[in-house]
Design a protein around this motif. Sequence first.
Motif, mmCIF file in Angstrom:
data_model
loop_
_atom_site.group_PDB
_atom_site.id
_atom_site.type_symbol
_atom_site.label_atom_id
_atom_site.label_comp_id
_atom_site.label_asym_id
_atom_site.label_seq_id
_atom_site.Cartn_x
_atom_site.Cartn_y
_atom_site.Cartn_z
ATOM 1 N N GLY A 63 12.302 -5.148 0.535
ATOM 2 C CA GLY A 63 12.816 -6.059 1.556
ATOM 3 C C GLY A 63 13.898 -5.400 2.385
ATOM 4 N N ALA A 64 14.795 -4.658 1.742
ATOM 5 C CA ALA A 64 15.855 -3.970 2.473
ATOM 6 C C ALA A 64 15.290 -2.890 3.385
ATOM 7 C CB ALA A 64 16.847 -3.364 1.475
ATOM 8 N N ARG A 65 14.185 -2.276 2.964
ATOM 9 C CA ARG A 65 13.550 -1.236 3.785
ATOM 10 C C ARG A 65 12.859 -1.830 4.988
ATOM 11 N NH1 ARG A 65 8.531 1.644 1.181
ATOM 12 N NH2 ARG A 65 7.549 -0.219 2.071
ATOM 13 N N GLY A 66 12.254 -3.018 4.807
ATOM 14 C CA GLY A 66 11.559 -3.690 5.895
ATOM 15 C C GLY A 66 10.099 -3.267 5.995
ATOM 16 N N GLY A 67 9.305 -4.151 6.597
ATOM 17 C CA GLY A 67 7.892 -3.849 6.794
ATOM 18 C C GLY A 67 7.016 -4.325 5.647
ATOM 19 N N ALA A 68 5.713 -4.122 5.819
ATOM 20 C CA ALA A 68 4.738 -4.564 4.822
ATOM 21 C C ALA A 68 4.624 -3.557 3.685
ATOM 22 C CB ALA A 68 3.376 -4.750 5.481
ATOM 23 N N THR A 69 4.139 -4.046 2.539
ATOM 24 C CA THR A 69 3.897 -3.175 1.397
ATOM 25 C C THR A 69 2.617 -3.604 0.705
ATOM 26 O OG1 THR A 69 4.900 -2.240 -0.584
ATOM 27 C CG2 THR A 69 5.148 -4.602 -0.259
ATOM 28 N N MET A 70 2.123 -2.748 -0.163
ATOM 29 C CA MET A 70 0.896 -3.051 -0.895
ATOM 30 C C MET A 70 1.240 -3.459 -2.320
ATOM 31 S SD MET A 70 -1.313 -2.590 1.427
ATOM 32 C CE MET A 70 -2.814 -2.782 0.463
ATOM 33 N N ILE A 71 0.625 -4.554 -2.728
ATOM 34 C CA ILE A 71 0.782 -5.025 -4.107
ATOM 35 C C ILE A 71 -0.579 -4.965 -4.787
ATOM 36 C CG2 ILE A 71 1.226 -7.036 -5.560
ATOM 37 C CD1 ILE A 71 3.487 -7.797 -3.896
ATOM 38 N N GLU A 72 -0.628 -4.288 -5.923
ATOM 39 C CA GLU A 72 -1.879 -4.178 -6.665
ATOM 40 C C GLU A 72 -1.890 -5.240 -7.763
ATOM 41 O OE1 GLU A 72 -2.667 -0.143 -7.954
ATOM 42 O OE2 GLU A 72 -1.448 0.637 -6.287
ATOM 43 N N VAL A 73 -3.008 -5.949 -7.866
ATOM 44 C CA VAL A 73 -3.133 -6.996 -8.867
ATOM 45 C C VAL A 73 -4.463 -6.879 -9.598
ATOM 46 C CG1 VAL A 73 -1.699 -8.568 -7.495
ATOM 47 C CG2 VAL A 73 -4.185 -8.704 -7.314
ATOM 48 N N ASP A 74 -4.448 -7.437 -10.800
ATOM 49 C CA ASP A 74 -5.681 -7.589 -11.575
ATOM 50 C C ASP A 74 -6.061 -9.056 -11.488
ATOM 51 O OD1 ASP A 74 -7.461 -8.187 -13.729
ATOM 52 O OD2 ASP A 74 -6.893 -6.320 -14.694
ATOM 53 N N ARG A 75 -7.181 -9.363 -10.837
ATOM 54 C CA ARG A 75 -7.623 -10.743 -10.659
ATOM 55 C C ARG A 75 -8.963 -10.927 -11.370
ATOM 56 N NH1 ARG A 75 -7.575 -12.939 -4.678
ATOM 57 N NH2 ARG A 75 -5.313 -12.834 -5.122
ATOM 58 N N LYS A 76 -8.855 -11.485 -12.579
ATOM 59 C CA LYS A 76 -10.042 -11.742 -13.392
ATOM 60 C C LYS A 76 -10.887 -10.484 -13.586
ATOM 61 C CE LYS A 76 -10.335 -16.613 -12.040
ATOM 62 N NZ LYS A 76 -11.151 -17.674 -11.408
ATOM 63 N N GLY A 77 -10.210 -9.361 -13.800
ATOM 64 C CA GLY A 77 -10.895 -8.094 -14.054
ATOM 65 C C GLY A 77 -11.102 -7.234 -12.837
ATOM 66 N N ASP A 78 -10.923 -7.781 -11.634
ATOM 67 C CA ASP A 78 -11.064 -7.008 -10.397
ATOM 68 C C ASP A 78 -9.713 -6.455 -9.972
ATOM 69 O OD1 ASP A 78 -13.780 -7.614 -10.246
ATOM 70 O OD2 ASP A 78 -13.408 -9.468 -9.109
ATOM 71 N N ARG A 79 -9.660 -5.181 -9.617
ATOM 72 C CA ARG A 79 -8.432 -4.559 -9.134
ATOM 73 C C ARG A 79 -8.373 -4.678 -7.624
ATOM 74 N NH1 ARG A 79 -6.126 -1.273 -13.120
ATOM 75 N NH2 ARG A 79 -4.374 -1.243 -11.664
ATOM 76 N N LEU A 80 -7.324 -5.318 -7.115
ATOM 77 C CA LEU A 80 -7.183 -5.557 -5.680
ATOM 78 C C LEU A 80 -5.862 -4.973 -5.197
ATOM 79 C CD1 LEU A 80 -8.206 -9.337 -5.586
ATOM 80 C CD2 LEU A 80 -9.702 -7.348 -5.255
ATOM 81 N N ALA A 81 -5.869 -4.484 -3.954
ATOM 82 C CA ALA A 81 -4.655 -4.015 -3.288
ATOM 83 C C ALA A 81 -4.434 -4.918 -2.081
ATOM 84 C CB ALA A 81 -4.785 -2.557 -2.868
ATOM 85 N N LEU A 82 -3.340 -5.657 -2.067
ATOM 86 C CA LEU A 82 -3.099 -6.677 -1.048
ATOM 87 C C LEU A 82 -1.806 -6.374 -0.297
ATOM 88 C CD1 LEU A 82 -3.853 -9.676 -3.420
ATOM 89 C CD2 LEU A 82 -5.439 -8.621 -1.790
ATOM 90 N N GLU A 83 -1.840 -6.607 1.018
ATOM 91 C CA GLU A 83 -0.665 -6.343 1.852
ATOM 92 C C GLU A 83 0.217 -7.587 1.919
ATOM 93 O OE1 GLU A 83 -0.468 -5.878 6.410
ATOM 94 O OE2 GLU A 83 -0.659 -3.815 5.658
ATOM 95 N N ILE A 84 1.536 -7.383 1.820
ATOM 96 C CA ILE A 84 2.459 -8.506 1.823
ATOM 97 C C ILE A 84 3.799 -8.040 2.375
ATOM 98 C CG2 ILE A 84 3.439 -8.155 -0.478
ATOM 99 C CD1 ILE A 84 3.148 -11.193 -0.930
ATOM 100 N N VAL A 85 4.548 -8.963 3.006
ATOM 101 C CA VAL A 85 5.861 -8.657 3.574
ATOM 102 C C VAL A 85 6.904 -9.556 2.917
ATOM 103 C CG1 VAL A 85 7.271 -8.548 5.661
ATOM 104 C CG2 VAL A 85 4.820 -8.043 5.788
ATOM 105 N N PRO A 86 7.852 -9.011 2.147
ATOM 106 C CA PRO A 86 8.888 -9.846 1.525
ATOM 107 C C PRO A 86 9.692 -10.622 2.557
ATOM 108 C CG PRO A 86 8.893 -7.650 0.577
ATOM 109 C CD PRO A 86 7.994 -7.586 1.778
#
Length: 454
Positions: A265-288
């Motif tokens: 958040g202090a750096r600013g901009g979007a970042t990628m969050i990796e999650v395990d969703r019911k066995g699937d590995r996803l990389a999702l973009e999000i901005v704090p």
Amino acid sequence: MSEFLGSIWWLIVAIGVLVTFHEFGHYWVARRCGVKVLRFSVGFGKPLWTRRGKDGTEYVVAAIPLGGYVKMLDEREGDVPAQLVDQAFNRQSVWKRIAIVVAGPVANLILCVALFWAMFVVGRADYAPVVGHVTGIAASAGLRAGDTMLAVGDRATPTWSEAVLALIPAALDHADTPVRVRTAGGDEVTRQLRLSDLPASFDERRAVEVMGLTPRYMLVPALIGRVAPDTPAWGVLAEGDRITAIDGQPVASWDDIGPLVQTLGARGGATMIEVDRKGDRLALEIVPKRMKSAQTGQDYWGLGVQMARPPEPAKDAVLRYDPIAAVPAAVRESVHQAHELFAMIGRAFTGRVSVQNTVAGPITIARAANMSAQNGTAWFLQMLAMLSLSLGILNLLPIPILDGGHLLYYLIELVKGTPVSERAMAAGQYVGLALIAGLMGLAFYNDIMNNLVR
């Protein structure tokens, strides 16, 4: 069974066991010293069950299960038939009277060793002494997540509870302490915890947390339980997602998320969050987004997610010995705990530890008894052992009306050659009652402050 009823029940069981053994010690030695025992009572007040033995002793279980007593034939308490005078307690030699008085506390000390032995044989399920997260003093000492604590000072720590019991006294004394660990890589090294750097005063109940140690079993999985509407995570993350990485940094627990999000958040901009969703590995973009804490009112960078309710962690270690090895282990543990009890009394008198956390009342003991019983037989046996040890040692303190007070009178008699006067003993009784009343008042006050005022 509710916590309230369970606490009452297990308190009665604990007191019943400890008092029965204590009074049996007095009874057994009195009989062997030729003293006639009139009554052996477990509890006070109206008798619920009575039986008279062949020896003439009346055995009683009374209505108020908060103590007990052994009543012996004594000329100071009533008329004694001439043919029974030689069986009166007051007619016995000073050494016999000393033996009878000491027998109660000694019975509790023997029971303590027996209970520890039973605990070791049954096996106490616990958590492995593996470090999950480190900060502050622990991090400065070189401890790292994944380290297994093998010993604190000269005390082996096969479980996390043993590690805590070894660390707390060192923290209270602000004593720098070596900790032998096995690293995640398998190397055995010794780290020096600079506990002298702890604050001059801190919450003694949170000593391990204050030094910066969190056990592995307390790490909360990075599992999302709820996503708040109109937040950065809304429509991106979902309930049940397990966060595995943020901006390429691995996430092992929920505690890892906050610092990473603050940095991003202090750096600013979007970042990628990796999650395990019911066995699937996803990389999702999000901005704090900048948010306000409902608890503290302070601003922070957040995503708008709440953690899922963590499951009860499974215990992954057992403290157990075979019946033969358990004998010396039980003796060592009893001696160690006795040493720690005397040390804690010393800290309380010198002000190094708060009496609020030293003197426990019936509410605290009842809740501890219930909790230990819920954790399993071995935990309850350990609690009984600790209570039996405390009862035995505290009863030997030279306070009139306690066994130690009577012992003091008899030791004075040995030195003088004549018994302590009735007047001096009566004055001592008043002093003893005042001290015990004050101690009981402090115990009840601590109960109210620690358990009822929250």
